[in-house]
Motif scaffolding. Sequence first.
Motif, PDB file in Angstrom:
ATOM      1  N   LEU A  90       7.470   0.973 -10.201  1.00 51.62           N
ATOM      2  CA  LEU A  90       7.992   2.162  -9.520  1.00 51.62           C
ATOM      3  C   LEU A  90       7.307   2.354  -8.167  1.00 51.62           C
ATOM      4  O   LEU A  90       7.938   2.729  -7.183  1.00 51.62           O
ATOM      5  N   LEU A  91       6.008   2.091  -8.126  1.00 52.17           N
ATOM      6  CA  LEU A  91       5.275   2.253  -6.867  1.00 52.17           C
ATOM      7  C   LEU A  91       5.610   1.133  -5.894  1.00 52.17           C
ATOM      8  O   LEU A  91       5.806   1.364  -4.703  1.00 52.17           O
ATOM      9  N   ALA A  92       5.689  -0.088  -6.433  1.00 51.67           N
ATOM     10  CA  ALA A  92       5.901  -1.238  -5.560  1.00 51.67           C
ATOM     11  C   ALA A  92       7.285  -1.211  -4.914  1.00 51.67           C
ATOM     12  O   ALA A  92       7.439  -1.586  -3.750  1.00 51.67           O
ATOM     13  N   THR A  93       8.288  -0.756  -5.657  1.00 54.32           N
ATOM     14  CA  THR A  93       9.633  -0.728  -5.092  1.00 54.32           C
ATOM     15  C   THR A  93       9.680   0.109  -3.827  1.00 54.32           C
ATOM     16  O   THR A  93      10.228  -0.312  -2.805  1.00 54.32           O
ATOM     17  N   GLY A  94       9.114   1.317  -3.913  1.00 57.68           N
ATOM     18  CA  GLY A  94       9.129   2.193  -2.754  1.00 57.68           C
ATOM     19  C   GLY A  94       8.403   1.567  -1.577  1.00 57.68           C
ATOM     20  O   GLY A  94       8.907   1.542  -0.455  1.00 57.68           O
ATOM     21  N   LEU A  95       7.224   1.038  -1.873  1.00 54.90           N
ATOM     22  CA  LEU A  95       6.417   0.433  -0.810  1.00 54.90           C
ATOM     23  C   LEU A  95       7.153  -0.741  -0.170  1.00 54.90           C
ATOM     24  O   LEU A  95       7.201  -0.882   1.049  1.00 54.90           O
ATOM     25  N   SER A  96       7.749  -1.545  -1.032  1.00 59.36           N
ATOM     26  CA  SER A  96       8.411  -2.750  -0.582  1.00 59.36           C
ATOM     27  C   SER A  96       9.683  -2.438   0.214  1.00 59.36           C
ATOM     28  O   SER A  96       9.967  -3.059   1.232  1.00 59.36           O
ATOM     29  N   LEU A  97      10.430  -1.445  -0.249  1.00 60.08           N
ATOM     30  CA  LEU A  97      11.648  -1.043   0.468  1.00 60.08           C
ATOM     31  C   LEU A  97      11.315  -0.562   1.871  1.00 60.08           C
ATOM     32  O   LEU A  97      11.943  -0.971   2.851  1.00 60.08           O
ATOM     33  N   VAL A  98      10.334   0.325   1.934  1.00 61.49           N
ATOM     34  CA  VAL A  98       9.935   0.875   3.228  1.00 61.49           C
ATOM     35  C   VAL A  98       9.461  -0.251   4.147  1.00 61.49           C
ATOM     36  O   VAL A  98       9.813  -0.310   5.321  1.00 61.49           O
ATOM     37  N   PHE A  99       8.714  -1.171   3.544  1.00 64.82           N
ATOM     38  CA  PHE A  99       8.216  -2.277   4.354  1.00 64.82           C
ATOM     39  C   PHE A  99       9.357  -3.174   4.822  1.00 64.82           C
ATOM     40  O   PHE A  99       9.455  -3.529   5.992  1.00 64.82           O
ATOM     41  N   GLY A 100      10.231  -3.535   3.890  1.00 66.25           N
ATOM     42  CA  GLY A 100      11.317  -4.447   4.222  1.00 66.25           C
ATOM     43  C   GLY A 100      12.210  -3.886   5.306  1.00 66.25           C
ATOM     44  O   GLY A 100      12.646  -4.588   6.215  1.00 66.25           O
ATOM     45  N   MET A 101      12.458  -2.620   5.209  1.00 62.52           N
ATOM     46  CA  MET A 101      13.398  -1.996   6.128  1.00 62.52           C
ATOM     47  C   MET A 101      12.749  -1.625   7.447  1.00 62.52           C
ATOM     48  O   MET A 101      13.260  -1.915   8.514  1.00 62.52           O
ATOM     49  N   MET A 102      11.617  -0.945   7.350  1.00 64.34           N
ATOM     50  CA  MET A 102      11.048  -0.348   8.554  1.00 64.34           C
ATOM     51  C   MET A 102       9.866  -1.124   9.114  1.00 64.34           C
ATOM     52  O   MET A 102       9.327  -0.753  10.147  1.00 64.34           O
ATOM     53  N   ASN A 103       9.479  -2.184   8.399  1.00 65.15           N
ATOM     54  CA  ASN A 103       8.319  -2.955   8.835  1.00 65.15           C
ATOM     55  C   ASN A 103       7.040  -2.137   8.905  1.00 65.15           C
ATOM     56  O   ASN A 103       6.174  -2.383   9.756  1.00 65.15           O
ATOM     57  N   ILE A 104       6.958  -1.148   8.051  1.00 65.35           N
ATOM     58  CA  ILE A 104       5.757  -0.310   8.043  1.00 65.35           C
ATOM     59  C   ILE A 104       5.079  -0.432   6.688  1.00 65.35           C
ATOM     60  O   ILE A 104       5.733  -0.301   5.656  1.00 65.35           O
ATOM     61  N   ILE A 105       3.795  -0.720   6.704  1.00 62.71           N
ATOM     62  CA  ILE A 105       3.070  -0.671   5.451  1.00 62.71           C
ATOM     63  C   ILE A 105       2.543   0.740   5.301  1.00 62.71           C
ATOM     64  O   ILE A 105       1.680   1.171   6.061  1.00 62.71           O
ATOM     65  N   ASN A 106       3.096   1.429   4.363  1.00 59.18           N
ATOM     66  CA  ASN A 106       2.696   2.812   4.167  1.00 59.18           C
ATOM     67  C   ASN A 106       1.486   2.872   3.249  1.00 59.18           C
ATOM     68  O   ASN A 106       1.599   2.935   2.042  1.00 59.18           O
ATOM     69  N   LEU A 107       0.293   2.852   3.854  1.00 58.75           N
ATOM     70  CA  LEU A 107      -0.916   2.856   3.030  1.00 58.75           C
ATOM     71  C   LEU A 107      -1.120   4.192   2.329  1.00 58.75           C
ATOM     72  O   LEU A 107      -1.927   4.309   1.415  1.00 58.75           O
ATOM     73  N   ALA A 108      -0.376   5.203   2.766  1.00 57.75           N
ATOM     74  CA  ALA A 108      -0.491   6.503   2.104  1.00 57.75           C
ATOM     75  C   ALA A 108       0.389   6.572   0.860  1.00 57.75           C
ATOM     76  O   ALA A 108       0.541   7.632   0.269  1.00 57.75           O
ATOM     77  N   HIS A 109       0.960   5.426   0.475  1.00 54.55           N
ATOM     78  CA  HIS A 109       1.840   5.414  -0.688  1.00 54.55           C
ATOM     79  C   HIS A 109       1.127   5.947  -1.934  1.00 54.55           C
ATOM     80  O   HIS A 109       1.686   6.730  -2.693  1.00 54.55           O
ATOM     81  N   GLY A 110      -0.135   5.517  -2.106  1.00 59.81           N
ATOM     82  CA  GLY A 110      -0.920   5.995  -3.245  1.00 59.81           C
ATOM     83  C   GLY A 110      -1.156   7.491  -3.167  1.00 59.81           C
ATOM     84  O   GLY A 110      -1.262   8.173  -4.184  1.00 59.81           O
ATOM     85  N   SER A 111      -1.245   8.021  -1.954  1.00 60.01           N
ATOM     86  CA  SER A 111      -1.473   9.452  -1.799  1.00 60.01           C
ATOM     87  C   SER A 111      -0.251  10.247  -2.239  1.00 60.01           C
ATOM     88  O   SER A 111      -0.375  11.323  -2.809  1.00 60.01           O
ATOM     89  N   PHE A 112       0.940   9.707  -1.959  1.00 60.49           N
ATOM     90  CA  PHE A 112       2.153  10.386  -2.422  1.00 60.49           C
ATOM     91  C   PHE A 112       2.243  10.326  -3.946  1.00 60.49           C
ATOM     92  O   PHE A 112       2.718  11.261  -4.583  1.00 60.49           O
ATOM     93  N   TYR A 113       1.763   9.209  -4.480  1.00 59.45           N
ATOM     94  CA  TYR A 113       1.692   9.064  -5.938  1.00 59.45           C
ATOM     95  C   TYR A 113       0.789  10.151  -6.526  1.00 59.45           C
ATOM     96  O   TYR A 113       1.145  10.842  -7.488  1.00 59.45           O
ATOM     97  N   MET A 114      -0.362  10.345  -5.889  1.00 55.77           N
ATOM     98  CA  MET A 114      -1.303  11.361  -6.362  1.00 55.77           C
ATOM     99  C   MET A 114      -0.703  12.763  -6.216  1.00 55.77           C
ATOM    100  O   MET A 114      -0.766  13.581  -7.139  1.00 55.77           O
ATOM    101  N   LEU A 115      -0.126  13.020  -5.059  1.00 58.08           N
ATOM    102  CA  LEU A 115       0.465  14.331  -4.794  1.00 58.08           C
ATOM    103  C   LEU A 115       1.557  14.625  -5.823  1.00 58.08           C
ATOM    104  O   LEU A 115       1.669  15.749  -6.328  1.00 58.08           O
ATOM    105  N   GLY A 116       2.362  13.602  -6.135  1.00 59.36           N
ATOM    106  CA  GLY A 116       3.416  13.759  -7.139  1.00 59.36           C
ATOM    107  C   GLY A 116       2.838  14.122  -8.493  1.00 59.36           C
ATOM    108  O   GLY A 116       3.330  15.020  -9.186  1.00 59.36           O
ATOM    109  N   ALA A 117       1.751  13.429  -8.863  1.00 54.11           N
ATOM    110  CA  ALA A 117       1.132  13.685 -10.157  1.00 54.11           C
ATOM    111  C   ALA A 117       0.627  15.123 -10.243  1.00 54.11           C
ATOM    112  O   ALA A 117       0.840  15.818 -11.236  1.00 54.11           O
TER     113      ALA A 117
END
Lengths: 412, 287
Positions: free
Chosen positions: B20-47
């Motif tokens: 679930l985490l990798a899909t989001g990260l990978s989609l954003v990367f594939g499309m926008m060429n951005i590595i969103n290192l704050a991905h884990g932070s959104f995971y935490m915020l969601g929790a």
Amino acid sequence: MIKLGLFLALAAAMFLLFAGCKKEEPKAEPPKAEQPKAEQPKEPEKPKETLKIGYLGPMTGALGEYGDENVKGLHLYLEQVKYTAGGRPVKVITEDDACDPQTGQQKLRKLIESDKVDILIGQVCSHVTLALADILKNEKKFLVTTTTSTTALSRDQKNPFIYRGSFNMWMVAAPLTKHIVANKDKYGTKGLFVGTDMATTYSVAKDFKDLYLPSGGELVKEMYIPLGTVDYGPFVAEVKRLNPGFIFAFVPGADGARFVKAMGEAALKIPILGVSLMDDYIIPGAGPAAEGLITSAQYTGSLDTPENKEFVRLYKEKYGKMPDENSNNGWDPMRIIVEAVNKVNGDLADENKVREALLGVSFTGARGPIRMSGKGNILVENIYIRQVQNVNGKLQNVVIDTIKDVEDPGPQ
Amino acid sequence: MDYYVIQFLNGLSYAMLLFLLATGLSLVFGMMNIINLAHGSFYMLGAYLGYSTALKTGNFWLSLLVAPLVIGLVGFILEFIFLRPLYARGHLQQVLLTVGFIFVIWDVTTTLWGKSVMSVAAPPLLAGTAKFWGVIYPSYRFFLIGFGLVAALALWLLLERTRLGAVVRAGVADQEMVGGLGINIKMLFSSIFAFGTALAALGGVLAAPVLGLHPGMDMELLIAVLIVVVVGGLGTFAGSFWGALLIGEADTFGKILIPEWGLVIIYAVMTLVLLLKPEGLLVKKGA
């Protein structure tokens, strides 16, 4: 694509660097530098210089909560003495060591060289404290520790400038092991040791085995869980397969909550006993699975003594919640400093006098009667065997046995 | 035998979280060429948001809906305000920005919820253990595995079988061309970013009953997720899925069978994959 992969790796490395420097402004309150009222200075025309106490401990990261509570507890105590010690107004300067030895050394140098602190308090992470030991010795600065619990500092690495205001692992592991041996009918003689794979764990395992194995106890396995393990499910499956009579666990911090939670999830009914496993503040993190768990510690919020009730009342009034082991590890150790400084009338110039004063400290704190022992440069104090019980619908640690005046034997 | 089945299921449930985490990260990367290192932070915020929702309403299922929606919106706004002006600049500035997000989100989270360890109870329906094919296993983890598989199927259908999915895939392949075809690429970017953060938040809510909540959780899965993305192949959906399975199982069995090497197993797997297939397991030719 390969280029991008390389870039990704670089970015990750960079990010790791940054993560190490997560910063937070110290939440120390501005010192209320009230002039002492009761004190009768010999030279009334010259106001005494401020006594600067440096707090060094983790304020961020996984153990940030520990430092936070230390600082809350010590400020609460200073409020009670109106921020004065030995006739001098007291100021606390807080620094974050991020539980990292290098950062700790830098911050210690900063506290000593640029803030010119007179004495230090704090420390949570043992490997940081060990890294500070030589600097403290060279700079001749005293440190009264709050939470750090390595046994090494009481034994072969005893340091004439470090006095321990908390406990060491032996002091909690030995009484708990004795409890297990004394209750063979309840726990049986088929034990399993579970610990987070780090240096302290091996010393705890030794403390446990030293007392448990000669009593005829059997150890089915010593299980060391790699640091940074996220999912404890695999280890619980292993516990299920081994099916021990009881578990002796040393899994500190949030990991302990996870381990216990995973045990509950699998509905395993194996008694769990542990040190640094289910401190007061971890209980909500483990939820109902924590019920029945037995741990040993030097303090628990539910202690029924007038001193603790007063501490709990003041703490609740100020911070709106129950204090835990770490808040008490700020409160009682700060009192050690204040009483020692009182004894030398605020003059910390002579190291021998300060040492003598620290070693002479003896009072009944929130955790019970304590005195500083010269054997291991650590407190002699009560150790409580506690069980997580449901009290009026709320899970909390309840003292089921008290082992009085536990003293570390010092260097062997 | 049961023991290994249970360990396999443990690996599977962990893999679903990673997925679930990798899909989001990978989609954003594939499309926008951005590595969103704050991905884990959104995971935490969601929790944490899921925790509060569950606490207030007493309904875990509601938090499963609320947290991703709210965090998705947060992601949308952050992309709109902060990331957009940086598309013309280099990777470094974009990554730095997401690192900045990490600090801000960490501070916000600890200010709102404190630094204590907290836990979310699994919904009563899934509290105990369940027996499937003779294997006794925690019900919630069964649910986690089922949820992950269904989510994977749904995402696959969305990406491979719908018009929207076609646009997204086209965007991954060649964004300029997609823009030239009259599709609002900026809006698409914001939406994808929001979708990625929503998936991270969903992962957070789902993880909470198993892993609990504490302020360090933002970092602890991020490295594993980055490895999944690299192993699976950057920007591919199937890659995230199979990468997550491989890493989830490797991590679980590695820690059980050779605990002394538990920490390095997933790095070793990554190294091996990159040596054999430098572009990741499932990168399409010409991508």
